[in-house]
Each structure stands twice: as C-alpha cells, then as structure tokens.
Design an enzyme around this catalytic site. Structure first.
Site, PDB file in Angstrom:
ATOM      1  N   GLU A   1       1.754 -12.808   7.501  1.00  0.00           N
ATOM      2  CA  GLU A   1       0.776 -13.037   6.436  1.00  0.00           C
ATOM      3  C   GLU A   1       0.963 -14.428   5.847  1.00  0.00           C
ATOM      4  OE1 GLU A   1       0.498  -9.992   3.425  1.00  0.00           O
ATOM      5  OE2 GLU A   1      -0.772 -11.218   2.154  1.00  0.00           O
TER       6      GLU A   1
ATOM      7  N   ARG B   1       3.167  -4.561  -6.758  1.00  0.00           N
ATOM      8  CA  ARG B   1       2.884  -3.278  -6.103  1.00  0.00           C
ATOM      9  C   ARG B   1       4.023  -2.274  -6.345  1.00  0.00           C
ATOM     10  NH1 ARG B   1      -0.739  -0.935  -2.695  1.00  0.00           N
ATOM     11  NH2 ARG B   1      -2.054  -2.789  -2.697  1.00  0.00           N
TER      12      ARG B   1
ATOM     13  N   GLU C   1      -1.019   0.991   5.646  1.00  0.00           N
ATOM     14  CA  GLU C   1       0.268   1.104   4.973  1.00  0.00           C
ATOM     15  C   GLU C   1       0.631   2.490   4.458  1.00  0.00           C
ATOM     16  OE1 GLU C   1      -1.117  -2.198   2.480  1.00  0.00           O
ATOM     17  OE2 GLU C   1       0.944  -2.868   2.529  1.00  0.00           O
TER      18      GLU C   1
ATOM     19  N   PHE D   1       2.491  -6.754  10.983  1.00  0.00           N
ATOM     20  CA  PHE D   1       3.040  -5.857   9.965  1.00  0.00           C
ATOM     21  C   PHE D   1       3.349  -6.544   8.635  1.00  0.00           C
ATOM     22  CE2 PHE D   1       4.640  -4.686  14.248  1.00  0.00           C
ATOM     23  CZ  PHE D   1       3.749  -3.652  14.488  1.00  0.00           C
TER      24      PHE D   1
END
Lengths: 487, 773
Positions: free
Chosen positions: B248, B326, B728, B244
C-alpha cells in the site's frame, strides 16, 4: 563454468553452452523466456519454481519423473536429462489438473499457481498411492498466501478421485495421462527416455571448455538443495561436482550376510530413495512414517543422504536417524578411502572429517533389524527445520531387556549428537518408567543447546526430554503413560 | 462427529467458475507479473544497499570495491536525489535513502545499478557502510518511556468510566474487574511476489511499472523525489502476486529508487527485491503491547473497558496513525460497552516502519478485547459464550466513538453458529474427547465479529472509473483498483456486465494506470470493490442512460419502457428486436458518446477528530467463527481440527471469490495467532528473514474441515449490488485459534490462569504446561 549441455526441455532437444552452476530457474526465465516458473523465495521453501525433472531411476531400469525446485537445481544437472515446465504441460491448453484448480478458484493472485499445477501433475505422474491424503500431501511443498489452501485441497481431492484407476506401470500410466490431456500427447511421447548427455561421462565428466581449472572451485553437490540455499547466485567460474547424479553412486545394496551384514547407501541416494527402500525398511520397520516430517516432496526427491550428513547441520533430520541406526561412512578422495563411524565425522560446528577433494562415498548401516523411533520439534509440522530432533533405536533381547540402545539428538549442540549417557541409562534394562526417566535426565545433562531463531536453550532442553518420552511411548505402547514419564 | 442442524448455505450458492480467463492464464503460467515482462535492451538492474545496524549516525559509504568489481557499476546515494529525499506521507520522517543517520537495520542507504541482476547484487554486497553506532530500542513500552512518540496519543472515551469501574462494595455495580496485558507480535506479509518496479524514460517523462496497491501514491512519491510534475510520470500496476497491505505505502520506495536510477542514467531500470532483502527492508503488521481492564456486573454485563495500545510503529510514521485509529474504533470488538476509554500510542522504535496488513490495527484490538473476555470468563465462572452473547452489539447501540449501529447483524451469525453448534453439544464434544484421551486435549473458542468498512482516513473514500464501449459492442473498464488476487477485477467486471445487461465475456478489465484514472486511492481497507465497483457502476449507468435515450428515439418507444439485459434492448422486459451490438453501432453512427468517467465518494461518512466522535464507517461486516484446537500434551504442539464460520457477506457479487477471501483471510489470521513468529534480535536485526526461518501456514497446517455459511437475506444497501466488503473481516476469525489452543492448554492444566502472548507457539505452550500455577 561454461559447459556443453544437452537436455530435453518440454519435449524439444536443447543443446547449449551453458553455465553449469546457474540455477535452472534463472536460465528458464532469463535465457529460455519461460516465465511461468517463478521465484518466490530462492531456497526451495515455496514451490513457485517447480518443474518436472526426468532422470534415470534408482534401479537404472527406466525413467522417473520428480518435481524439482529449479532455484536449487544446477543447469549442469540437466545434461542428459529432461525438464518439463508449466508451459510444456499447458502446451495444448489448460490440463485437467489446471481445470480442477480453476473450478475451485484455487488460483487467486496466481503467482504460486504454476507450481501448484506442476506438483499436482507430478502426483498423477509419479508412483505411489493415489488416495486423497496422498493428493493433499503432494502440495506440501507449495506455499500459497491467498487461498488458505482449502480450494487447493478440494481440487487435489477431486483429482485423486477422478484419476483413481490410473495404471501402475509407468509407460501405461503415461499413456493414460496423455489420453486424458494431463500431459500433452506429443510431450508424453518424449517422456519415456532421456537424451544422451553432451559429456560422454555424464555431467561433471566433460572437460571445461576453456581448459583451465575452474576458478570458483568444484564443490561436491548431492542434490544441491542445501548448497544453493546458501549460494543463491553462484559465481560464473564455479564448476560443481554433481555427485548426486552419478549413476555409479546411486545404489542401495546389502553387503555380506549374517550378523555382519550391512546395507550400503551410495552418495547419490536421495531421501526419497532411502524411505522407499525395502532394505532400509527391514532394518527399521515403520521408518517410512517419518518421511513426511523431513523437508517436502520435491526436496526429498533430490536431496541426498550424504549431502545431509556432509552439511553437518546440527539439526539435520536424516543425520539424526542415521546416527541412531549406527551408520558408518566411507570417505573417498584422491588420497584413498577410509571408513569411520558417523558419530566421529563431526569435529565441530559445520566442521567435518572430510578433507581435500574427499566425498562421502557410501553410508553403511548394520542390517540387523532394530526398533526405531524419530521425533522432531519444529514450528510447522511439514517442511520446517527442526529446533530439536532425536532418534532412538534398540533391540529387545529374549529376556525383555533393551540392547544396543542408541539415542541421537540434533539442535542441542554444535553438531548432531549421540547421547551416550541417555543410551547407557537404558542399556540392558527392561523398559520401565524409571529407566526412561533416568535417560531423560541424563540427556538433559549431556546437551548444551544455544538460543536462536528456532527456540531458546531452555526450550530445547525441555522439549528434548519430552521427545525422548515420546520415543518410549511409541516403542512400548501401553507400557507406561506420558504422565508417568513426565511426572 | 455431529449432525448438521442446517445445511451450509454456501452449498446452495452457485459457484460458477465461468470462463474466468485470468484464472486459466494464471494456472497455465501465461500471466505476466512485473518481473516476467520482456526486458528492454539497455536495461539496468538495481540492488539496494541496506544500513548496517539498527541505529547510527555519521554514516560513511565506501563504494570503491563495488566499482572495482565492474567499472560500469553505478552507485547512487541520498545526494543523487534531485528532488526531496522524502517518502513520508503523514509525517516527513522517512528519507528514501538514509543520509548521515540511520534508524533501523535494513534501511536503504544506496542504490546500485549494473548490467545484470547478479552483478548488481554482488556489487551492492561490496558497498561498505560504517558509522557511529547508537542505542537501539525495539520495545514499544521502552520507546514510550523515553518519550519517543509519533504524533500525539489518540484517546477515545465514552460514558461514565469511573462509575463503571466502581465496585459493588463501594456502591457501584462492578462485581468483577479483570485486567491484564495482551501482547501481539508482528506478521510478515509474504506476498509470493516480492516488491519491485521498472522505470523507463518515455517521451521526456518516465513510465513506471510498479508492484503497488497505490499507483497514484507511487506517482506522487516519485514526483516528489524527482522534483517533477506528476504529469511527467505514468504509473501502471499489473496484476500483483499478492500484497495484503504490504504494497500500500511500502511499494513506493522501490518505484522511487527505480525511477531515480532511470532519471540519472537515462536508461530503463528494474529493481526486484530478493526475498531476504524484502523481509529485512520492509515493514510488517505492527506488534502491539496492550493493557486491558474490563468491569462486569453480577450478571456478566460489560460495564466498562479500558484499553491502552502501545503500538510498535517502527522507525517512521508510515501508516501508523491510520492504523491506530482502526485499533481504537475496534477496541470493544463486537460488544456493547457503555463506558470505554481507548488510548493509542504510536511508539517510535528502531525497527522497519510497520505498515498496513490485512485488518490494519483491528486484529490487535479485537485480540486484546477477546483476551479480556477470556480472563472475565475465568474470573466470573460464566462461560465465555454466555458473556459474548449477553454483550453483543445490538441495533441502535452507540459505539464509544458515537456511531449509531444501524442494520446491526452482530447477533444473527452468532446465533446461527450456535444453532449449528449448540453450546451443550460443543461442550460435550470437547469434554468427551478430553476424558478419553490422556495425551491430547481439545479446546474451542467462538469469536464474534463486527468490522467497520471504509478507509479510516475520510478523504480516501473516493474512486474513479473510465468505461469505453467500443463500436463493436465490447467494453473496456478502467478503475483505480489493483488486482492482487482478491478478485476485484472480477467483481468490477460483473458490475459492468450487469449494469449494461451484456454477457461477461464482452467486458475487459484494464491494468491500473494513472493516466487513465487519476488521483486514485490505494486498493486497500477491503474497499476495492465497494469504491471502484461503484465508480464503474456510475460510468456504466451514464452510458446506459445515453444508449437508452438513443434507443428510445431509434425504436420510437418511451425510454421508461426500455432497459438493457441479456445483450438486448428490452421493451417492457421483452426483446425489442434491437441487440446490444447493433444498438452500439447505430449509436456510434449517431454520434452518441460511448465513453464515460464515473466517480464515487462514499456517502454518509463524518468524523470530528477533536471530539473523537462521528460515523467513520459506511457499514459493518458481521460474523462468528468457531475454532476447535487439539493439543498434544506430550510434545506441546497443537493443531486446528475443525472450524465453522458464519459470515455476513451481503449478497456476494461472486460467491466463489468471497469464499476464497474468507478461507484465505482465516488462514492468515490463524497463522498470526498460533504459527508465524517474527523474531527480531535486541540489535534490531530480523532473525526470521527467510522462508526457512519464518513459517507461514501450509497445506498441512490448514488441512482440517472448514464449514462456511453465508448469511442469507443479507443485502447491504450501503454497497454496490447489495454486497459487502470481504478482504479483511474474516482475518479476525483466526484469532479464535489462539483461544482454542489456550482452552486446550487449560484443559491440560485445570485451574491454571491463561496467558495472552500471541503467537501461541510450542515453546510458550511448554512453558505453560511445565510452569507453576
């Protein structure tokens, strides 16, 4: 410490010298090479490590299978018992339970999937209702972070309808499940009895192999479902006393008759036993509706009432209920036995009247029926520890007055409390808005909560009042409104 | 409850579980995760010693008691690192092991190696770390006031902002200006499999199995720490037990520590974090504190928007710059607003570095924008649904960062959702319930969605694949994609099988290895199947081209008449008599290369960081969600009673996978909005550091009817096989849960203004119910 242990694993007899204090999860993964049972949290909250545990039933008349979090299960507990892991269930390929999950794509990352499959297999294997609600409730102890549960729910519902006609009695049901491949037939054939324990007296009864006293001590464990949360990697010298699996201590019986009659609950009585008990349900009609608010199915199957009390957690749900049911305890140790009211058992935060090697041997409840209500505020409705809990019990006399009122509350002080002022505000009065509002105010004054991760002190005081109002509304439906009580 | 105005399109989609052997392996317990691998004989187990508090310096480490426990215990400190003690990728501000000073509670200080996991953990607990305590800052606004910023603030603006906020009285058009603050808390990933890695010396180099979304990132990080060339390191990612975003960037430290241990000792080393260590030591979704200001004209048109995001970045940069980007891109949500100013401040605090988590900064922005909508509905008396509908993005609109909205579908799912739930009926449903229930109140909220797809860091929009056709006709596909339950392997498999015209069971998806496909990007930003699927498609097309050229010669047919399908060479769409397996065997004999590397770089992306203008997204994913919540006004608790989602999924490569992603993301979003409560003490220590104190959605929480309809006629020309990214975007649907509960609270306290402090817990609900107006 090392003990001789004999148990059945996936249908095969295992005889080992094992570390009795080792969590079964570690033994399965590190020694037995069975890695389908997984560690997600090591505190019984996620269900990734579930396996089926076969043990004697409460009545001593046969076998019962429960789902158990193996991270909270001591290897020593397996002596004379049987364990089935996901590998055992899948011994002849994917079962109908696994296929039901499969067709719904209910396994995404897959880490939790064996635990979900075990829980749903247990749903089919166990006694109890087999409707959709029960199917869905059977996975309330399983966390999944991928699916959002919708697909698991669909699979559970499909299973409940596919298996709606299962026979009620265990041997016939087991045979039916074997015939349909839910349990491999060869495995099912081993699931109706238990092997002899390696130790004649059962677990805890065998002498240590080395002969010297256990280095790490002998903590008494009920199910160990709380102890293992706090002791995730117990030292190898430890030799727990497995109170919860002593058949002599797992009993529910009514003693005496008439006004003095009591229901006695042995130290080995589990939370599930308690709620299933006819004797308990007779004391507090409707108490079973509160079962789902306590822990999860796999914890309830192993956690004991006595353990819940002995932990002295200020927010123990069962303790709050037992306080309101006017419980007394029989403490028993080398120096003899003594009896005291549960309310006098707690001496301070996590401090109790237990000393030396004493255990809570029996919990005694007055057998006279009482109106009973339980309320709990927690972040999540299921499998969560309360911020505040409370129970209330009372009788109503012929004149309509409330008698023998007991109010308990947890999470509002260092120990589980009996709210005597709140109870006094109700005692002898007819149920009224005024009486309950006085009780709510009195309760607020006699508690002193602290702020912690589960809520602020102010929240706890505030919610306690509202939960008392909820008791009033439940016990006297239609008598008054929430608005009146909270005004 | 209601009649369906349209049957669910999902019901019409064929959900074919097929064989999906990986799913059956999962369910039978046969799947191996990192910690399930057989252990090498001389394996050392590792445990990590964390810093003792939120902030300090002059650190002293005393490991004598750990060594007393067992003399074979090895304790490694920063000084043991042969290369650079640095994990930072954007900014060099994150040592692998704290050296002299520490900046958050739980920061790794030492690595302990021992012969068993139990011994390693016991020894780690005996290592004493002391030093001089320094002040701890946990609040982003306090950090901002102290000038503790990571990089420079980023500001995007468009239009005439001053004009937009000019009130009618001053000759402007603004009838209403609403402003406020929207607080959103962090969120723990709770991937069921905790972080971990195994490093093993092999042939003079190291082989690292890492629980990572970014094998190449781990390879680079380990190379830097050890001071060795990347070629000496092979990194492999097996199937992950969930990630999730949490794996990363933040899988790398554990891989680097395992590699350090293996490098120093010459023995294989395994490091798997306990749940509590994982929760204490790793970053989570960023908490934000956001100021919003929205101007509306007399009809309810949005004129101008100002958002100031105070991002709690934690103690190190990590991915915060990409995440704030973002947030800025999604400042206006799914709405068209002619004048916008959005500013992002990455505030350095003494908490673990916050990191990627599904949505990656977009949820915090969309949440704040929706708070502005809620407040605007209160102020104007215009229903929120009407404000939303009036201001939805339309075809050809320019966003505040200058991207032209093409193939804009913001309106379609919204209108479809409202045709399934007409506003008047929805209102009546809620009002009737509330009128007939004294102790319960319901509320509903609809949220529109426009979610930009592509990595916000432009260079990351690339990926590779390596496809082998074996001489028996079976196929092996490797890409940079890591399977973590999102079904990317399944999608790549479908792409390969369709492109080669063969049955799916001929194709195998390999584990992700850096020596097979190099320089890959993290499997993240919902782009896993877009990028890796397209790379696999390119490789398969190359092989198809070669095979068809060979078949043309072999069959003596013009190659434009030939195609592959149903496991056959087709001529004019009909069986040519040459089966796939025979084609492959004969091509092999004829010395045709049966392997190909494919590469994909998302086209059409551009962004000017100076001007803050460009087209950073390949496309947007659209949707709309209705959530209905029910409040117990006596206890202050609430639950969701139903949800209806209309989602633009393009043409799903696998509808069953997409449904699972939508349902799972929605649950996580609801968890963030109304349940999950990440609690840090003022001292910077995480209080909710176990699953008994941090509660995430469970079966009961999610046990309510969810209808999902996928937009039909929705092929997306910008991604592989007409699909759209799905990981997402649906997370944002959960945000509606906050506002649904808020509406229920407002029904219980009519006339009282709402509040914006996510998650909406029982405690906050009671504050609202009991508090004054």
């Amino acid at each position: 410490m090392l003990k001789s242990l004999r148990f059945r694993l996936n249908g095969k007899l295992v005889e080992i010298e094992g570390r009795e204090e080792q969590p079964v999860l570690d033994w399965l993964r590190e020694e037995a090479g069975l890695t389908g049972t997984r560690e997600g949290c090591r505190e019984g909250d996620c269900g990734a490590c579930l396996a089926l545990l076969g043990r004697r039933n409460l009545e001593g008349t046969g076998i019962e299978w429960v789902s158990a979090a193996t991270c909270l299960l001591a290897l020593g507990e397996l002596d004379g018992r049987a364990l089935v892991t996901v590998e055992g269930l899948a011994g002849e390929g994917p079962t109908p339970v696994m296929k039901a999950l499969h067709v719904e794509n209910a396994s995404q990352c897959g880490f939790c999937s064996p635990g979900v499959a075990v829980a749903l297999s247990h749903f089919l294997l166990a006694e109890g209702p087999r409707d959709e609600a029960a199917a869905v409730a059977s996975v309330e102890g399983n966390l999944c972070r991928c699916t959002g549960y919708a697909s698991i729910g669909r699979a559970a519902r499909a299973l409940s309808s596919d298996f709606s006609g299962l026979p009620l009695d265990f041997p016939t049901r087991l045979a039916a499940l074997a015939a349909r491949g839910v349990i491999p037939p060869a495995l099912a054939a081993t699931m109706q009895d238990l092997p002899e324990p390696a130790s004649a007296g059962g677990p805890g009864g065998s002498p240590p192999l080395g002969g010297s006293p256990p280095l790490g001590g002998s903590p008494p464990l009920g199910g160990g479902t709380d102890w293992y949360v706090r002791n995730t990697d117990p030292a190898p010298g430890l030799s727990p006393r497995f109170v919860g699996r002593d058949p002599e201590l797992r009993f529910i019986e009514t003693r005496g008759s008439g006004e003095g009659a009591t229901v006695a609950l042995g130290a080995g009585v589990t939370v599930a036993d308690f709620f299933a008990s006819k004797a308990v349900r007779a004391i507090a009609p409707g108490i079973e509706r509160f079962e789902v608010l306590v822990a999860s199915p796999h914890i309830r199957a192993r956690a004991t009432l006595a353990g819940n009390v002995a932990n002295a957690s200020p927010v123990a749900d069962l303790t709050a209920m037992l306080l309101a049911l006017d419980a007394r305890l029989v403490l028993s140790g080398a120096s003899g036995a003594r009896e005291l009211p549960l309310a006098d058992f707690f001496l301070g935060y996590k401090k109790t009247a237990l000393d030396g090697d004493a255990i809570i041997e029996t919990i005694l409840l007055p057998a006279a029926p009482r109106a009973f209500s339980f309320e709990k505020a927690a972040r999540r409705e299921r499998l969560d520890i309360a911020a505040v809990n409370t129970a209330l019990s009372l009788a109503v006399d012929s004149g309509g007055a409330m008698r023998g009122v007991i109010v308990s509350a947890g999470g509002v002080g260092p120990v589980p409390l009996r709210l005597r002022k709140a109870a006094a505000a109700l005692e002898g009065r007819k149920p009224s808005v005024a009486a309950f509002r006085e009780a709510m105010l009195a309760a607020r004054d006699e508690v002193a909560p602290i702020s912690d991760v589960r809520g602020s002190a102010e929240f706890r005081k505030r919610v306690l009042g509202r939960l008392l109002a909820a008791h009033a509304l439940r016990l006297f439906p239609g008598a008054f409104t929430a608005e009146e009580l909270l005004a | 409850m209601k009649d369906r105005s349209a049957p669910s399109a999902l019901a019409a989609v064929r959900f074919d579980p097929g064989d999906r052997p990986e799913s059956l392996r999962n369910l039978t317990g046969a799947t191996k995760y990192l910690d399930d691998l057989p252990e090498p004989a001389n394996l050392l187990h590792a445990a990590v010693v964390p810093s003792p508090s939120g902030h300090g310096r002059r650190m002293r480490v005393d490991a004598s008691k750990a060594r007393e426990l067992d003399p074979s215990v090895v304790v490694l400190l920063a000084a043991s690192i042969p290369g650079e003690n640095q994990m930072g990728t954007a900014v060099d501000d994150e040592p692998l092991l704290a050296d002299g000073e520490w900046h958050y509670a739980g920061q790794p200080v030492a690595l302990v190696l021992a012969s068993s996991k139990r011994l390693a953990r016991a020894a780690a607990a005996l290592v004493r770390v002391t030093g001089e305590e320094l002040p701890v800052v946990t609040d982003p606004r306090e950090a901002f006031a102290r000038g503790e910023l990571i990089l420079k603030p980023r500001v995007q603006s468009s239009g005439d902002l001053a004009g937009a906020f000019r009130a009618e009285a001053e000759g402007g058009k603004a009838r209403w200006i609403v402003e406020g603050r929207a607080e959103s808390d962090g969120q723990e990933h709770v991937y069921l499999e905790t972080q971990g890695a195994i490093a093993e010396p092999v042939d003079g180099g190291l082989r690292v199995v890492s629980g990572t979304q970014a094998p190449s990132g781990v390879q680079k990080a380990v190379a830097r720490v050890l001071g060795v060339p990347m070629r000496e390191l092979e990194v492999e990612a097996m199937r992950l037990g969930g990630a999730f975003g949490g794996k990363e960037d933040q899988a790398a430290p554990w891989a680097a520590l395992a590699a350090l241990g293996a490098y120093v000792t010459g023995r294989p080393v395994k490091l798997v974090l306990s749940r509590r260590d994982d929760m204490r030591m790793t970053g989570k979704r960023h908490p934000y504190s956001t100021d919003f200001r929205l101007a509306l004209d007399a009809e309810g048109n949005f004129l101008g928007l100002e958002l100031d995001f105070y991002q709690n970045a934690g103690a190190a940069c990590d991915l915060s710059p990409a995440i704030i980007a973002r947030s800025l891109y999604h400042a206006a949500g799914a709405y068209r607003i002619p004048a916008v100013r959005a500013a992002g401040y990455m505030c350095r605090t003494n908490l673990p570095p916050f990191t990627a988590f599904r949505g990656f900064g977009a949820p915090q922005a969309i949440w704040a924008m929706e708070a502005a909508v809620s407040k605007a509905a209160e102020a104007t008396g215009i229903p929120a649904l009407e404000l939303q509908r009036r201001n939805l993005l339309r075809e050809g609109d320019l966003t505040h960062y200058g991207m032209k909205m093409e193939d804009c579908r913001a309106g379609r799912p919204f209108e479809l959702l409202l045709s399934r739930n007409p506003a008047a009926r929805l209102e009546a449903e809620i009002e009737d319930f509330n009128a007939s229930h004294a102790d319960r109140k319901r509320g509903s909220w609809v949220i529109p969605l426009a979610f930009g797809v592509s990595f916000t860091k432009l260079m990351m929009n690339q990926g590779g694949a390596l496809v082998h056709v074996f001489s028996d006709g079976s196929v092996s596909v490797s890409t940079g994609a890591v399977e973590m339950g999102q079904g990317v392997g399944r999608k790549v498999l479908v792409v390969a099988a369709r492109t080669l015209g063969i049955p799916e069971d001929l194709v195998r998806i390999e584990r992700t290895r850096t020596a097979t496909v190099a320089n890959t990007m993290p499997t993240a930003a919902s782009t896993g199947s877009d990028i890796n699927g397209a790379a696999a498609l390119a490789a398969c097309e190359e092989i198809r081209k070669r095979l068809l050229a060979f078949a043309a010669t072999f069959l003596g047919a013009p190659d434009n008449e030939l195609s592959l399908g149903n496991g056959l060479v087709l001529r004019g769409g009909r069986d040519s008599g040459l089966a796939w397996k025979d084609l492959v065997a004969k091509a092999h004999e004829a010395r045709v290369d049966l392997s190909a590397h494919g590469f994909y770089a998302t086209p059409g992306l551009s962004y000017d960081m100076q001007a803050e203008r460009g087209s950073p997204f390949a496309y947007h994913v659209y949707g709309a969600a209705l959530v209905v919540a029910e409040l117990d006004t006596l206890r202050g608790s609430s639950r969701i009673v139903r949800a209806d989602l209309v989602h633009d999924g393009g043409v799903p490569i696998d509808a069953l996978v997409d449904r699972g992603q939508i349902e799972g993301a929605f649950a996580q979003g609801l968890g963030w909005a109304i349940l999950e409560d990440l609690v840090y003490g003022k001292d910077g220590k995480l209080l909710s550091d176990t699953l008994s104190t941090y509660k995430l959605p469970d079966m009961r929480f999610m046990d309510f009817p969810i209808d999902i309809e996928l937009l039909d006629d929705a092929a997306n020309p910008k991604a592989v096989l007409g699909s759209k990214a799905v990981g997402e975007p649906p997370f944002q649907y959960g945000i509606a849960g906050y506002f649904a509960v808020l509406e229920a609270l407002k029904a219980a306290r009519p006339g009282k203004a709402g509040f914006f402090d996510l998650p909406l817990t029982q405690e906050k609900a009671l504050d609202f119910l009991d508090g004054g107006n």
